[in-house]
Design a protein around this motif. Structure first.
Motif, short mmCIF file in Angstrom:
data_model
loop_
_atom_site.label_atom_id
_atom_site.label_comp_id
_atom_site.label_asym_id
_atom_site.label_seq_id
_atom_site.Cartn_x
_atom_site.Cartn_y
_atom_site.Cartn_z
N ILE A 279 0.65 -1.30 0.50
CA ILE A 279 -0.25 0.31 0.17
C ILE A 279 0.44 1.16 -0.15
CG2 ILE A 279 -0.48 -0.08 2.10
CD1 ILE A 279 -3.02 1.00 -0.32
N GLY A 280 1.68 1.06 0.62
CA GLY A 280 2.85 2.64 0.50
C GLY A 280 3.69 2.49 -0.51
N THR A 281 3.29 2.07 -1.67
CA THR A 281 3.98 1.86 -2.91
C THR A 281 2.68 2.39 -3.69
OG1 THR A 281 5.27 0.03 -2.88
CG2 THR A 281 4.82 0.53 -4.95
N LEU A 282 1.78 1.50 -3.71
CA LEU A 282 0.46 2.78 -4.00
C LEU A 282 0.58 4.14 -3.60
CD1 LEU A 282 -3.03 1.28 -4.88
CD2 LEU A 282 -2.56 3.49 -3.54
N TYR A 283 0.58 4.90 -2.63
CA TYR A 283 0.46 5.80 -2.63
C TYR A 283 1.88 6.79 -2.31
CZ TYR A 283 -3.38 5.80 0.73
OH TYR A 283 -4.99 5.09 1.10
N ARG A 284 3.04 5.93 -2.70
CA ARG A 284 3.86 7.05 -2.93
C ARG A 284 3.46 7.25 -4.72
NH1 ARG A 284 7.67 3.30 -0.29
NH2 ARG A 284 7.38 2.00 -2.05
N HIS A 285 3.05 6.97 -5.75
CA HIS A 285 2.84 6.99 -7.05
C HIS A 285 1.63 8.09 -6.84
CE1 HIS A 285 5.57 4.07 -9.44
NE2 HIS A 285 5.14 3.36 -8.45
N PHE A 286 0.98 7.38 -5.79
CA PHE A 286 -0.48 7.84 -5.72
C PHE A 286 -0.76 8.68 -4.48
CE2 PHE A 286 -0.71 5.41 -9.97
CZ PHE A 286 -1.33 5.91 -10.97
N PRO A 287 -0.88 9.73 -4.11
CA PRO A 287 -0.42 9.94 -3.04
C PRO A 287 -2.21 10.11 -2.16
CG PRO A 287 0.72 11.54 -3.98
CD PRO A 287 0.25 11.26 -4.84
N THR A 288 -3.29 10.34 -3.13
CA THR A 288 -5.12 10.33 -3.04
C THR A 288 -5.29 9.73 -3.32
OG1 THR A 288 -5.47 12.34 -4.43
CG2 THR A 288 -4.03 12.69 -2.19
N ARG A 289 -6.13 9.25 -2.98
CA ARG A 289 -7.63 8.27 -3.87
C ARG A 289 -8.09 9.00 -5.22
NH1 ARG A 289 -11.45 4.28 -2.25
NH2 ARG A 289 -10.86 4.32 -0.27
N GLU A 290 -7.89 10.24 -5.01
CA GLU A 290 -8.10 10.52 -6.32
C GLU A 290 -7.42 11.16 -7.36
OE1 GLU A 290 -8.93 12.07 -3.62
OE2 GLU A 290 -11.15 11.76 -3.43
N ASP A 291 -6.10 10.94 -6.65
CA ASP A 291 -4.81 11.27 -7.68
C ASP A 291 -5.11 9.97 -8.33
OD1 ASP A 291 -4.43 13.60 -6.94
OD2 ASP A 291 -2.94 12.77 -5.46
N LEU A 292 -5.00 8.69 -7.72
CA LEU A 292 -5.70 7.68 -8.89
C LEU A 292 -6.19 7.20 -9.51
CD1 LEU A 292 -4.85 4.28 -9.10
CD2 LEU A 292 -6.35 3.97 -6.89
N PHE A 293 -7.83 7.86 -9.19
CA PHE A 293 -9.17 8.15 -9.68
C PHE A 293 -8.45 8.64 -11.26
CE2 PHE A 293 -12.20 6.95 -6.15
CZ PHE A 293 -11.74 5.62 -6.20
N GLU A 294 -8.44 9.94 -11.04
CA GLU A 294 -7.53 11.30 -12.57
C GLU A 294 -6.42 10.14 -12.92
OE1 GLU A 294 -6.30 15.15 -13.61
OE2 GLU A 294 -6.99 14.68 -11.72
N ALA A 295 -5.93 9.21 -12.43
CA ALA A 295 -4.67 8.98 -13.23
C ALA A 295 -5.35 7.85 -14.77
CB ALA A 295 -3.42 8.03 -12.86
N VAL A 296 -6.26 7.21 -13.30
CA VAL A 296 -7.01 5.53 -14.25
C VAL A 296 -8.10 6.07 -14.97
CG1 VAL A 296 -8.73 3.76 -14.29
CG2 VAL A 296 -7.41 4.08 -12.51
N TYR A 297 -8.55 8.01 -15.07
CA TYR A 297 -9.42 7.87 -16.30
C TYR A 297 -8.41 8.26 -16.95
CZ TYR A 297 -13.56 11.33 -17.61
OH TYR A 297 -14.49 12.02 -18.55
N ARG A 298 -7.72 9.27 -16.85
CA ARG A 298 -6.40 9.71 -18.03
C ARG A 298 -5.99 8.53 -19.15
NH1 ARG A 298 -5.84 14.93 -18.31
NH2 ARG A 298 -6.08 16.25 -16.78
#
Length: 211
Positions: free
Chosen positions: A50-69
């Motif tokens: 989970i730490g690796t995930l947060y290093r790439h995407f600090p917030t849930r919204e960051d991950l959502f936007e990256a997936v969307y784009r």
């Protein structure tokens, strides 16, 4: 010195791979939806902590936007590939069917994604422009080939697709939408021996091709 600077500027290969694995896992997890669509589930599916995930995407919204784009970009690239397909109507159909998968991902993160899009109009403008151009290029080919009605716009097709997807909420809704999508596309075909009511879009596309 320059080699050292390059190493600083360029992400490590394993970091790039981890990021892609997280995005691919997030797409699968969010498409399934439900209470299991958590960031912990994404990290587990991606095979990272989970730490690796947060290093790439600090917030849930960051991950959502990256997936969307990423999904929007992939649909744009798919349209480019399909422009060389032999059957233009089949190419359009395949692109629309891929969009159903995209909408499934969006539905799995709809609440948070809505907040993300509201907070940045640039994201909404980017996705609308990219998708409209993508479907427009495929629609133009089908119209110019005389296989598709010329009085339908890319926006019409996108609205119809989204409407079909969001009218269905039960498990297995994608199968129902894909069936309806086939009926919809077949209904827009120009039947042999008939003339389209208007070929305005086809004429514009042909004019662009001649330039």
């Amino acid at each position: 010195m320059s080699d050292h600077l390059d190493q600083i500027r360029k992400p490590r290969a394993d970091a790039v791979r981890n990021r892609e694995r997280v995005l691919e896992a997030a797409k699968a997890v969010f498409s399934a939806g439900g209470p299991e669509a958590s960031l912990e589930a994404v990290a587990k599916r991606a095979g990272v902590g989970i730490g690796t995930l947060y290093r790439h995407f600090p917030t849930r919204e960051d991950l959502f936007e990256a997936v969307y784009r990423r999904e929007v970009e992939q649909l744009g690239e798919l349209a480019e590939q399909l422009r060389s397909a032999k059957d233009p109507v089949d190419a359009l159909r395949r692109w629309l069917r891929s969009n159903v998968e995209f909408v499934a991902t969006k539905k799995g993160m709809s609440a948070a994604l809505a907040l993300t899009i509201q907070s940045t109009s640039e994201l909404a403008a980017f996705s609308m422009d990219r998708l409209t151009k993508a479907i427009g290029s495929l629609l133009d080919r089908a119209v110019v080939a005389g296989q598709m009605r010329g009085d339908v716009s890319p926006e019409d097709l996108l609205r119809a697709l989204v409407g079909m997807c969001y009218m269905h909420d039960q498990p297995g809704w994608q199968s129902s939408v894909l069936r309806m999508l086939d009926v919809f596309v077949d209904g827009l075909r120009v039947q042999p021996g008939t003339k389209t009511a208007t070929k305005s879009r086809g004429a514009k596309a042909a004019a662009k091709k001649r330039r």
